[in-house]
Design a protein around this motif. Structure first.
Motif, short mmCIF file in Angstrom:
data_model
loop_
_atom_site.label_atom_id
_atom_site.label_comp_id
_atom_site.label_asym_id
_atom_site.label_seq_id
_atom_site.Cartn_x
_atom_site.Cartn_y
_atom_site.Cartn_z
N GLU A 86 67.81 7.54 94.51
CA GLU A 86 67.78 6.17 94.01
C GLU A 86 67.34 6.14 92.55
O GLU A 86 66.70 7.09 92.05
CB GLU A 86 66.84 5.32 94.86
N GLN A 87 67.68 5.04 91.86
CA GLN A 87 67.31 4.89 90.45
C GLN A 87 66.59 3.56 90.26
O GLN A 87 67.23 2.54 89.97
CB GLN A 87 68.56 4.95 89.55
N ASN A 88 65.30 3.58 90.45
CA ASN A 88 64.50 2.37 90.21
C ASN A 88 64.18 2.31 88.72
O ASN A 88 63.14 2.78 88.26
CB ASN A 88 63.22 2.40 91.04
N ASN A 89 65.12 1.75 87.98
CA ASN A 89 65.04 1.75 86.53
C ASN A 89 65.82 0.54 86.02
O ASN A 89 66.89 0.22 86.55
CB ASN A 89 65.65 3.05 86.00
N PRO A 90 65.31 -0.16 85.00
CA PRO A 90 66.00 -1.37 84.51
C PRO A 90 67.44 -1.14 84.07
O PRO A 90 68.24 -2.08 84.04
CB PRO A 90 65.12 -1.80 83.31
N HIS A 91 67.78 0.11 83.72
CA HIS A 91 69.14 0.39 83.24
C HIS A 91 70.13 0.58 84.38
O HIS A 91 71.34 0.68 84.14
CB HIS A 91 69.13 1.64 82.36
N HIS A 92 69.65 0.64 85.60
CA HIS A 92 70.55 0.98 86.71
C HIS A 92 70.44 0.00 87.87
O HIS A 92 69.40 -0.59 88.11
CB HIS A 92 70.26 2.41 87.19
N SER A 93 71.58 -0.11 88.59
CA SER A 93 71.64 -0.97 89.77
C SER A 93 71.98 -0.20 91.03
O SER A 93 71.94 -0.76 92.12
CB SER A 93 72.73 -2.05 89.57
N TYR A 94 72.33 1.08 90.88
CA TYR A 94 72.84 1.85 92.01
C TYR A 94 72.14 3.21 92.09
O TYR A 94 71.51 3.66 91.13
CB TYR A 94 74.35 2.09 91.86
N SER A 95 72.30 3.86 93.23
CA SER A 95 71.86 5.25 93.34
C SER A 95 72.68 6.10 92.37
O SER A 95 73.72 5.67 91.86
CB SER A 95 72.07 5.76 94.77
N THR A 105 61.37 11.71 87.89
CA THR A 105 59.93 11.48 87.98
C THR A 105 59.72 9.98 88.10
O THR A 105 60.59 9.18 87.73
CB THR A 105 59.19 11.99 86.74
N THR A 106 58.56 9.58 88.61
CA THR A 106 58.25 8.16 88.77
C THR A 106 56.91 7.88 88.11
O THR A 106 55.92 8.56 88.39
CB THR A 106 58.19 7.76 90.25
N ASP A 107 56.88 6.88 87.21
CA ASP A 107 55.63 6.61 86.48
C ASP A 107 54.69 5.72 87.30
O ASP A 107 54.99 5.35 88.44
CB ASP A 107 55.93 6.01 85.10
N ALA A 108 53.57 5.37 86.70
CA ALA A 108 52.53 4.61 87.41
C ALA A 108 53.00 3.22 87.81
O ALA A 108 52.45 2.61 88.74
CB ALA A 108 51.28 4.50 86.52
N ASN A 109 54.03 2.72 87.14
CA ASN A 109 54.58 1.40 87.45
C ASN A 109 55.72 1.46 88.46
O ASN A 109 56.35 0.44 88.74
CB ASN A 109 55.05 0.71 86.17
N GLY A 110 56.00 2.67 88.97
CA GLY A 110 57.06 2.81 89.96
C GLY A 110 58.45 2.90 89.35
O GLY A 110 59.46 2.79 90.06
N ILE A 111 58.53 3.09 88.02
CA ILE A 111 59.82 3.20 87.35
C ILE A 111 60.25 4.66 87.33
O ILE A 111 59.48 5.56 86.97
CB ILE A 111 59.75 2.67 85.89
N ASP A 112 61.50 4.90 87.72
CA ASP A 112 62.04 6.27 87.74
C ASP A 112 62.55 6.67 86.36
O ASP A 112 63.14 5.86 85.64
CB ASP A 112 63.20 6.37 88.74
#
Length: 448
Positions: free
Chosen positions: A236-245, A279-286
């Motif tokens: 998965e990509q929990n990141n503002p730039h992405h909407s999909y795995s 990697t995932t930062d302290a805010n849960g962003i990948d």
């Protein structure tokens, strides 16, 4: 009666065989494509005549695969494969029949073929021979095995990947029995040669529906032939730039470039390194720092594993490595990018960038496309002005420098490289007198 327009030379071969007392039909993919209103790439002919009887009837033939019953008949500069009706013996390795037995029965020959849509025959005298309802499956848009699906796939495991490839090319769906058999027998793909896997994968990727690679994933085939893709589907990509795995982003990006082998392969591989780099930062962003280099290495390994040619490997690896590059939006910045990426690949890099953006979060798309537009405009201006971006485009050569007293060796190359940097910064400097004077200055400084 269903009629198909057959080329004159194909009819001539069929008529010649018929006049000698043999049956002969156009068969397989050419019949399928003709029924779909498509131009067949090749016209294959099947006949009750033996290979040697075929050879006796035509002035020029080539023994293409005479042990399997195939002779190529040459009419002018065109060749047409003519194959004797045959039965395949027992399959021992999910790839090749133990023996090939010739038969006089067209039906027996058609029974051994893979899918109903490929098991039709036609000649003008008898018309369409369709014993397995291939026409019906064409109308329904279904890929269905001839007879028992498990038997067909146990005969040749590659047929499982071919099923998805045909579905992608034609926009069809897999028959449920066919799909279930693939799920059960997918491991047999390990017995298929890398070269054959490569051919089917490329055909799937450059089809109108590259997203059907998902069907190969759903049935478990990618776990066998392309496990790196399965890792992307799970990432998965929990990141503002992405909407999909990563996997779904990959699929969507392939649909955003033209059906070119290198471009589609690049989009397939461009993010394969993300599962390892995540990697995932302290805010849960990948984050996926350094994934470009990992993706390049993975792409090279996969392409070699699948026996791709060196030029394809070179192009795809380079495009994967630079797919996330963002040159300075200045003339000099874009000239440097063209030099770094290569004059041959930079237009493809721009297409890769656009496809990548189009498969990301729509909310961030407009700004990214606007920046890419500026780079594209600057690149077109560079082409128009014929700006120098490579050593070959400089007006001086190493020989010119040697004539000025700069000796051959690594130092000469360093001087040329520094001169090119200066010219890329300002194309007006690509002038012989200025460059020679600057070369002496650079060489002198390097000696002090």
């Amino acid at each position: 009666m269903i009629q198909i327009e057959i080329p004159e030379k194909v009819n001539r071969i069929i008529s010649t065989l018929a006049a000698a007392g043999y049956e002969a039909y156009a068969v397989g993919g050419c019949v399928r494509d003709a029924l779909l209103g498509r131009e067949p790439a090749d016209w294959d002919i099947t006949t009750s005549a033996s290979p040697y009887q075929v050879k006796a009837l035509f002035a020029r033939t080539i023994d293409t695969g005479i042990q399997h019953g195939t002779v190529t008949v040459m009419l002018g500069k065109e060749g047409f494969e003519v194959t004797t009706y045959r039965l395949d013996g027992e399959y021992e390795d999910c790839r090749h029949p133990k023996e090939v037995v010739f038969t006089k029965s067209l039906l027996e020959d058609l029974k051994r073929r893979d899918f109903t849509i490929n098991a039709m025959a036609y000649n003008e005298e008898r018309g369409l021979v369709d014993e397995f309802d291939g026409v019906g499956d064409l109308k329904r848009g279904i890929i269905r095995c001839v007879g028992e699906a498990r038997e067909r796939f146990q005969e040749d495991a590659l047929r499982m990947l071919r099923a998805v490839r045909f579905a992608a090319q034609l926009g069809f769906v897999l028959d449920e029995q066919t799909k279930q058999a693939i799920c059960e027998l997918r491991e047999n793909l390990r017995k298929v040669s890398a070269e054959r896997i490569q051919t089917e994968l490329v055909k799937l990727l450059v089809s109108p529906h590259p997203e059907r690679l998902l069907e190969a994933w759903e049935t478990g085939m990618t776990a066998v032939v392309l496990p790196e893709f399965d890792a992307c589907m799970a990432c998965e990509q929990n990141n503002p730039h992405h909407s999909y795995s990563v996997g779904v982003h990959t699929i969507k990006s392939m649909g955003e470039v033209e059906a070119d082998k290198v471009l589609r392969l690049t989009m397939l591989f461009h993010d394969f390194g993300k599962p390892q780099a995540k990697t995932t930062d302290a805010n849960g962003i990948d984050h996926f720092r350094g994934h470009q280099k990992i993706s390049e290495e993975l792409a090279g390994g996969i392409l070699r594993r699948l026996k791709f040619d060196n030029e394809t490997i070179r192009q795809v690896k380079k495009l994967v490595s630079c797919h996330d590059d963002h040159p300075a939006r200045t003339p000099a910045g874009v000239r440097r990018a063209v030099n770094r990426i290569g004059t041959d690949l930079f237009p493809m890099y721009l297409k890769v960038q656009r496809a990548d953006i189009m498969a990301q979060n729509p909310a961030t798309r407009e700004d990214k496309l606007a920046k890419l537009y500026v780079v594209t405009e600057l690149y077109e201006q560079i082409l128009k002005e014929k700006d120098c971006v490579t050593l070959k485009q400089m007006v001086i050569t190493g020989r010119d420098l040697m004539m000025e007293g700069i000796p051959a060796g690594p130092g000469l190359g360093e001087v040329l490289s520094k001169l090119l940097d200066l010219v890329i910064e300002d194309p007006k400097r690509n002038e012989k007198t200025w460059l020679l004077a600057k070369a002496k200055e650079i060489y002198k400084a390097s000696r002090e």
